[in-house]
Design a protein around this motif. Structure first.
Motif, PDB file in Angstrom:
ATOM      1  N   GLY A 210     -36.349 -38.181 -37.011  1.00 19.28           N
ATOM      2  CA  GLY A 210     -35.345 -39.121 -36.515  1.00 19.28           C
ATOM      3  C   GLY A 210     -35.080 -38.937 -35.029  1.00 19.28           C
ATOM      4  O   GLY A 210     -34.897 -39.911 -34.292  1.00 19.28           O
ATOM      5  N   ILE A 211     -35.055 -37.678 -34.566  1.00 18.38           N
ATOM      6  CA  ILE A 211     -34.836 -37.412 -33.143  1.00 18.38           C
ATOM      7  C   ILE A 211     -35.999 -37.940 -32.315  1.00 18.38           C
ATOM      8  O   ILE A 211     -35.812 -38.605 -31.291  1.00 18.38           O
ATOM      9  N   VAL A 212     -37.224 -37.649 -32.758  1.00 18.53           N
ATOM     10  CA  VAL A 212     -38.404 -38.090 -32.008  1.00 18.53           C
ATOM     11  C   VAL A 212     -38.458 -39.609 -31.950  1.00 18.53           C
ATOM     12  O   VAL A 212     -38.806 -40.194 -30.911  1.00 18.53           O
ATOM     13  N   GLU A 213     -38.103 -40.292 -33.053  1.00 17.61           N
ATOM     14  CA  GLU A 213     -38.117 -41.754 -33.047  1.00 17.61           C
ATOM     15  C   GLU A 213     -37.157 -42.314 -32.002  1.00 17.61           C
ATOM     16  O   GLU A 213     -37.412 -43.364 -31.410  1.00 17.61           O
ATOM     17  N   ALA A 214     -36.056 -41.608 -31.747  1.00 16.59           N
ATOM     18  CA  ALA A 214     -35.092 -42.067 -30.748  1.00 16.59           C
ATOM     19  C   ALA A 214     -35.651 -42.004 -29.334  1.00 16.59           C
ATOM     20  O   ALA A 214     -35.102 -42.623 -28.419  1.00 16.59           O
ATOM     21  N   ARG A 219     -37.465 -46.689 -21.889  1.00 20.66           N
ATOM     22  CA  ARG A 219     -37.979 -45.521 -21.161  1.00 20.66           C
ATOM     23  C   ARG A 219     -37.027 -44.313 -21.150  1.00 20.66           C
ATOM     24  O   ARG A 219     -36.120 -44.200 -20.322  1.00 20.66           O
ATOM     25  N   ILE A 220     -37.223 -43.402 -22.080  1.00 25.06           N
ATOM     26  CA  ILE A 220     -36.467 -42.151 -22.121  1.00 25.06           C
ATOM     27  C   ILE A 220     -37.227 -41.125 -21.282  1.00 25.06           C
ATOM     28  O   ILE A 220     -38.431 -40.954 -21.422  1.00 25.06           O
ATOM     29  N   ASP A 221     -36.517 -40.441 -20.408  1.00 21.80           N
ATOM     30  CA  ASP A 221     -37.155 -39.487 -19.509  1.00 21.80           C
ATOM     31  C   ASP A 221     -37.074 -38.047 -19.991  1.00 21.80           C
ATOM     32  O   ASP A 221     -37.942 -37.231 -19.665  1.00 21.80           O
ATOM     33  N   LEU A 222     -36.032 -37.709 -20.753  1.00 13.66           N
ATOM     34  CA  LEU A 222     -35.776 -36.299 -21.065  1.00 13.66           C
ATOM     35  C   LEU A 222     -34.966 -36.190 -22.348  1.00 13.66           C
ATOM     36  O   LEU A 222     -34.082 -37.016 -22.602  1.00 13.66           O
ATOM     37  N   LEU A 223     -35.274 -35.165 -23.138  1.00 11.37           N
ATOM     38  CA  LEU A 223     -34.501 -34.845 -24.341  1.00 11.37           C
ATOM     39  C   LEU A 223     -33.799 -33.507 -24.128  1.00 11.37           C
ATOM     40  O   LEU A 223     -34.416 -32.543 -23.679  1.00 11.37           O
ATOM     41  N   VAL A 241     -35.775 -27.210 -36.605  1.00 12.18           N
ATOM     42  CA  VAL A 241     -35.858 -28.594 -36.158  1.00 12.18           C
ATOM     43  C   VAL A 241     -36.404 -28.639 -34.744  1.00 12.18           C
ATOM     44  O   VAL A 241     -37.210 -29.506 -34.391  1.00 12.18           O
ATOM     45  N   THR A 242     -35.989 -27.687 -33.919  1.00 10.60           N
ATOM     46  CA  THR A 242     -36.445 -27.647 -32.532  1.00 10.60           C
ATOM     47  C   THR A 242     -37.960 -27.594 -32.447  1.00 10.60           C
ATOM     48  O   THR A 242     -38.589 -28.345 -31.697  1.00 10.60           O
ATOM     49  N   ALA A 243     -38.581 -26.699 -33.203  1.00 10.16           N
ATOM     50  CA  ALA A 243     -40.034 -26.564 -33.157  1.00 10.16           C
ATOM     51  C   ALA A 243     -40.719 -27.838 -33.628  1.00 10.16           C
ATOM     52  O   ALA A 243     -41.734 -28.252 -33.064  1.00 10.16           O
ATOM     53  N   GLN A 244     -40.175 -28.478 -34.657  1.00 11.77           N
ATOM     54  CA  GLN A 244     -40.765 -29.718 -35.151  1.00 11.77           C
ATOM     55  C   GLN A 244     -40.678 -30.824 -34.102  1.00 11.77           C
ATOM     56  O   GLN A 244     -41.627 -31.604 -33.924  1.00 11.77           O
ATOM     57  N   THR A 249     -42.753 -34.474 -29.433  1.00  8.12           N
ATOM     58  CA  THR A 249     -42.017 -35.167 -28.384  1.00  8.12           C
ATOM     59  C   THR A 249     -42.960 -35.755 -27.327  1.00  8.12           C
ATOM     60  O   THR A 249     -43.898 -35.094 -26.889  1.00  8.12           O
ATOM     61  N   PRO A 250     -42.697 -36.981 -26.876  1.00  3.94           N
ATOM     62  CA  PRO A 250     -43.501 -37.558 -25.796  1.00  3.94           C
ATOM     63  C   PRO A 250     -42.933 -37.249 -24.416  1.00  3.94           C
ATOM     64  O   PRO A 250     -43.541 -37.598 -23.405  1.00  3.94           O
ATOM     65  N   VAL A 251     -41.752 -36.623 -24.374  1.00  5.32           N
ATOM     66  CA  VAL A 251     -41.080 -36.357 -23.091  1.00  5.32           C
ATOM     67  C   VAL A 251     -40.702 -34.881 -23.007  1.00  5.32           C
ATOM     68  O   VAL A 251     -40.658 -34.166 -24.025  1.00  5.32           O
TER      69      VAL A 251
END
Length: 271
Positions: A210-214, A219-223, A241-244, A249-251
């Motif tokens: 769910g986090i990655v889909e967000a 254009r999201i620059d940073l998580l 969850v962090t490791a997953q 993550t694309p960013v």
């Protein structure tokens, strides 16, 4: 003296993408870049020259420290010397190398310093000053440590828009827990009080997904993720969850060290 950012140079290639992102993110404070070149085992031919070439590609030449100390000792020495605002490390797309970097570099660096850690995927987009930032939180209270709170001036200088993402696998209504998550971000004082925060809430059986889909919205620059010491540093890393999130993550991801504050005896824990 200007603040600094410490970049860990990781094999098999110099941390080019992580260094460029560290330079872009820290530009508003004119932070110095320091590359920590870890010479562990036989040094590949041309590796030092590659690190030097990378330094020449940046707007301001970073300092380069080469050491044969073990990782934890080398990072601790560099942190003591440079007092960096944060550490930065590149992540490889290769599965085995990804696991190696997380277990043998990212995790020990967090344990040794409890400093914010910027993790930059190999396929991250070209770096720029963040304009859209996602902060992913659950409904459990957190207390940022002093090093994480020290990033507040930098994050304010980005003048970015911030979206607080709250994802839960539970089927109950999200309204209350989402408001609490939003309140926790405001209470952390990571951002100026007047900062406008957008709340995005959703159900998902796998919170990390769910986090990655967000991150695939406009254009999201940073998580930004909260790295609690009792779960992120305490449990098996690959189950977190962090490791997953880091695997997909694309960013770039900014990990902020925090802990769960002690709750009054009359207040039930939300863990």
């Amino acid at each position: 003296m200007n603040p600094s950012v410490l970049v860990l140079d990781n094999p098999p290639n110099p941390a080019a993408q992580a260094t460029r992102w560290a330079a872009a993110l820290s530009a508003p404070l004119q932070a110095r870049l320091e590359l920590l070149h870890l010479c562990q085992g036989p040094e590949p031919a041309g590796r030092s020259e590659a690190a030097q070439a990378l330094a020449h590609q940046l707007p301001a030449s970073p300092g380069i420290t080469s050491t044969r100390e073990p990782l934890v000792e080398a990072v601790a020495t560099a942190v003591h010397r440079y007092r960096p605002l944060l550490l930065a490390l590149g992540l490889s797309e290769e599965h085995g190398l990804f696991d190696h970097l997380l277990h043998n570099r990212a995790l020990p660096a967090l344990r040794a310093t409890h400093r914010p850690l910027l993790l930059v995927p190999e396929a991250a987009p070209e770096p720029r000053l963040p304009r859209r930032v996602v902060i992913a939180v659950d409904a459990e209270p957190f207390e940022l440590n002093a090093a994480a709170k020290a990033l507040a001036p930098l994050m304010a200088a980005w003048h970015a828009s911030y979206t607080v993402v709250h994802v839960t696998a539970a089927p109950e209504p999200l309204a209350l827990s989402s408001r609490m998550a939003l309140a926790d971000v405001r209470a952390s004082r990571l951002l100026p009080a007047a900062t406008s925060l957008v709340l995005q809430e959703s159900h998902h059986p796998i919170p990390a997904t769910g986090i990655v889909e967000a991150l695939y919205g406009p254009r999201i620059d940073l998580l930004v993720l909260i790295a609690r010491t009792r779960c992120f540093l305490g449990r098996l890393f690959h189950r977190s969850v962090t490791a997953q999130v880091l695997r997909h993550t694309p960013v770039p991801v900014l990990l902020l060290p925090a802990d769960t504050p002690e709750l009054p005896s009359w207040m039930p824990s939300m863990s």
